[in-house]
Write an enzyme that holds these catalytic residues in place. Structure first.
Site, short mmCIF file in Angstrom:
data_model
loop_
_atom_site.label_atom_id
_atom_site.label_comp_id
_atom_site.label_asym_id
_atom_site.label_seq_id
_atom_site.Cartn_x
_atom_site.Cartn_y
_atom_site.Cartn_z
N ARG A 330 0.89 -1.06 -0.02
CA ARG A 330 0.08 -0.02 0.12
C ARG A 330 0.85 1.13 -0.01
NH1 ARG A 330 -3.70 -2.61 3.50
NH2 ARG A 330 -5.42 -3.50 2.48
N ALA A 331 1.93 1.17 0.54
CA ALA A 331 2.91 2.40 0.47
C ALA A 331 3.62 2.56 -0.71
CB ALA A 331 4.36 1.78 1.44
#
Ligand SMILES: [Zn+2]
Length: 397
Positions: A330-331
């Site tokens: 997700r980063a």
């Protein structure tokens, strides 16, 4: 005491320095501290809605203003989490933002019927009156200001996702009532004290936010709703932590501190004193920039549609994430989506390494999990010991 503050501003002072304002970024960074020239009297009759503190009149907090702006340009950023104590202007900023976003198409009906409900669920997906309107080729929607939907702390799962409508007997249709998430479609959903919500509710919200839609099932009936909202959560760390798996799902994370520069604190005080005394005067002062800001957001959204992210630039960002030991994919998604929105806000259709560097802190802070790091390093050691034993056993044989 208070009454002499706004008058302290010298109406004769010319605008001290006016660097050129070319983009959303310039508006955010340069407008709030401008000199305010008081008019004789604000004309309240020109405004129908209750006054909202102008977004651009918020002093400092540029990262907050930038993050909120970027999240409205690109919904794939995945929400913004504001972390900090009370009284630092979080709610004022969010209300101000909702007030300057371009108008939305919204339902004109009590039941919230939309053309998209017919696409998703057929003619039974709307009330009989709207089905008739649709058949006659009339629109089911009207233009409206973007709404700030605040989730009440005591909301139940039924409130959030929707349930059976007690008014269904009126039209002999088993119709589901739209929940907060469906009402938040194309609007801003604000959850204050997100760390105090139950797992069940926060997961429902985050799933809907990620997908942009959700389905409710009650017995034999089900309905699908669009839920393309900008998610903003806030929490005061003094009142409990957010579970890491929930924290990971918020795209941007901002640490909101009070202003440290005394001059800025003074400007913040005079702006809010003026707003309390004569809100429309403050609104008028920022009216032209606010109108430009609103147009610029629309333009940025257009530029965003054709934005280009070169592979080398993306890999540069991914390398930063890996070098920090951050595992969550997700980063990566948030970093690259935010960089795209930032380039669009700066009126460019090509993302650069500088864009990545500028927005990286708000994406990457609070991503590194001390627990996972320790866990993985212990597992690696244990793996080594296992391998040593396997090799030893090999040699023994
Ligand atoms: Zn209807």
């Amino acid at each position: 005491m208070m009454s002499n503050q706004p008058e302290n501003r010298d109406p004769q002072t010319p605008q001290a320095h006016n660097p050129p304002i070319n983009s959303l970024k310039d508006l955010i960074e340069q407008v709030s501290g401008k000199n305010i020239i008081l008019a004789a009297d604000g004309d309240a009759s020109a405004y129908a809605a209750p006054p909202v503190f102008p977004f651009l009149a918020i002093i400092g907090q540029n990262e907050l203003k930038l993050a909120l702006t970027l999240s409205t340009i690109n919904p794939h950023i995945g929400g913004v989490l504001l972390i900090g104590p009370r009284g630092t202007g979080k709610t004022t900023a969010i209300r101000g933002l909702a007030n300057i976003l371009p108008l939305n198409e919204v339902s004109a009906c009590y039941y919230g019927c939309l053309e998209s409900d017919i696409e998703n669920n057929g003619l039974d997906g709307v009330c009989p009156a709207c089905a008739k309107k649709f058949g006659e080729g009339q629109p089911l929607t009207k233009k409206e200001q973007v709404q700030l939907i605040e989730l009440p702390l005591n909301a139940t799962l039924d409130n959030v996702i929707g349930g059976v409508d007690e008014r269904h007997l009126l039209h002999n249709k088993m119709r589901l009532k739209r929940g907060v998430l469906a009402s938040a479609d194309k609007n801003i959903l604000y959850i204050d004290e997100v760390n105090l919500l139950s797992n069940e509710i926060i997961n429902a919200i985050l799933d809907a936010a990620a997908a942009g839609h959700y389905t409710v099932r009650r017995g034999a009936i089900s309905a699908k709703y669009n839920a393309r909202f900008t998610l903003i959560g806030s929490m005061n760390p003094e009142e409990g932590n957010l579970r890491p798996q929930i924290l990971d799902r918020f795209g941007l994370r901002l640490l909101i501190k009070g202003l440290s520069d005394p001059m800025q604190r003074y400007q913040a005080y005079t702006n809010s004193a003026l707003f309390r005394q004569s809100p429309y005067q403050l609104i008028q002062q920022f009216q032209s920039e606010t109108a430009i800001f609103s147009e610029e957001i629309q333009e940025a959204k257009q530029i965003f549609k054709t934005i280009k992210l070169p592979k080398e630039t993306a890999l540069y960002g991914i390398n930063i994430i890996q070098s920090l030991g951050i595992d969550s994919l997700r980063a990566d998604q948030t970093l690259l989506e935010t960089a795209k929105a930032y380039a669009a806000a700066d009126k460019r259709d090509l993302v650069t390494i500088e864009d990545i560097i500028t927005i990286a802190p708000m994406v990457l802070r609070l991503r590194k999990s001390a627990f996972m790091e320790k866990y993985f390093s212990e597992q690696e050691k244990s793996e080594e010991i296992i391998n040593q034993h396997i090799q030893k056993t090999d040699l023994d044989q």
